[in-house]
Motif scaffolding. Structure first.
Motif, PDB file in Angstrom:
ATOM      1  N   UNK A 108       0.785  -1.251  -0.044  1.00 31.29           N
ATOM      2  CA  UNK A 108       0.176  -0.108  -0.005  1.00 31.29           C
ATOM      3  C   UNK A 108       0.799   1.217   0.138  1.00 31.29           C
ATOM      4  N   UNK A 109       2.089   1.164   0.434  1.00 28.78           N
ATOM      5  CA  UNK A 109       2.886   2.511   0.485  1.00 28.78           C
ATOM      6  C   UNK A 109       3.563   2.685  -0.986  1.00 28.78           C
ATOM      7  N   UNK A 110       3.342   1.901  -2.072  1.00 30.56           N
ATOM      8  CA  UNK A 110       3.879   2.250  -3.144  1.00 30.56           C
ATOM      9  C   UNK A 110       2.793   2.841  -4.119  1.00 30.56           C
ATOM     10  N   UNK A 111       3.330   3.853  -4.950  1.00 31.17           N
ATOM     11  CA  UNK A 111       2.247   4.577  -5.567  1.00 31.17           C
ATOM     12  C   UNK A 111       2.089   3.981  -7.000  1.00 31.17           C
ATOM     13  N   UNK A 112       3.146   3.330  -7.715  1.00 36.60           N
ATOM     14  CA  UNK A 112       3.191   3.073  -8.930  1.00 36.60           C
ATOM     15  C   UNK A 112       3.394   1.533  -9.053  1.00 36.60           C
ATOM     16  N   UNK A 113       2.613   0.964 -10.077  1.00 38.97           N
ATOM     17  CA  UNK A 113       2.928  -0.431 -10.181  1.00 38.97           C
ATOM     18  C   UNK A 113       2.887  -0.914 -11.899  1.00 38.97           C
ATOM     19  N   UNK A 114       3.616  -1.878 -12.100  1.00 39.97           N
ATOM     20  CA  UNK A 114       3.764  -2.661 -13.328  1.00 39.97           C
ATOM     21  C   UNK A 114       2.412  -3.448 -13.458  1.00 39.97           C
TER      22      UNK A 114
END
Length: 123
Positions: A108-114
């Motif tokens: 949840x702390x990560x803003x961008x995903x592949x």
């Protein structure tokens, strides 16, 4: 806007190796802490490895220490995950993710995903 595209997954036998890549486009790559996560069917997404934008340090889940290596090439906007000595329990979809600040373990702390790349390890 930051876009991430993973590649390099596949089907390997136990003990095999793969090199996963994540290409990052958009805002300055060097300003992001990068993480690799994986998700097996029926399981939650879990942290695998991270590399910090702050000091270049790396961190790994206990289950992959000594077998996986994360690295980044800031000149090419790429982050890699070298996965060795693969086990059937390493099977899953592998995602790269980006965030500002330090390495954190929670997705949840990560803003961008592949979109993810599938790794399947046969026994």
């Amino acid at each position: 806007q930051v876009q991430l595209v993973e590649s390099g997954g596949g089907l390997v036998q136990t003990g095999g190796s793969l090199r996963l890549s994540c290409a990052v486009s958009g805002r300055s790559f060097s300003t992001y802490t990068m993480g690799w996560f994986r998700q097996a069917p029926g399981n939650e997404r879990e942290f695998v490895a991270g590399t910090s934008r702050i000091d270049g340090s790396t961190d790994y889940a206990d289950s992959v220490k000594g077998r996986f290596t994360i690295s980044r090439d800031n000149a090419k906007n790429l982050v890699y995950l070298q996965v060795n000595s693969l086990k059937p329990e390493d099977t899953g979809v592998y995602y790269c993710a980006a965030r500002s600040g330090a390495i954190l373990y929670g997705p949840a702390h990560y803003n961008y995903w592949g979109q993810g790349t599938q790794v399947t390890v046969s026994s």
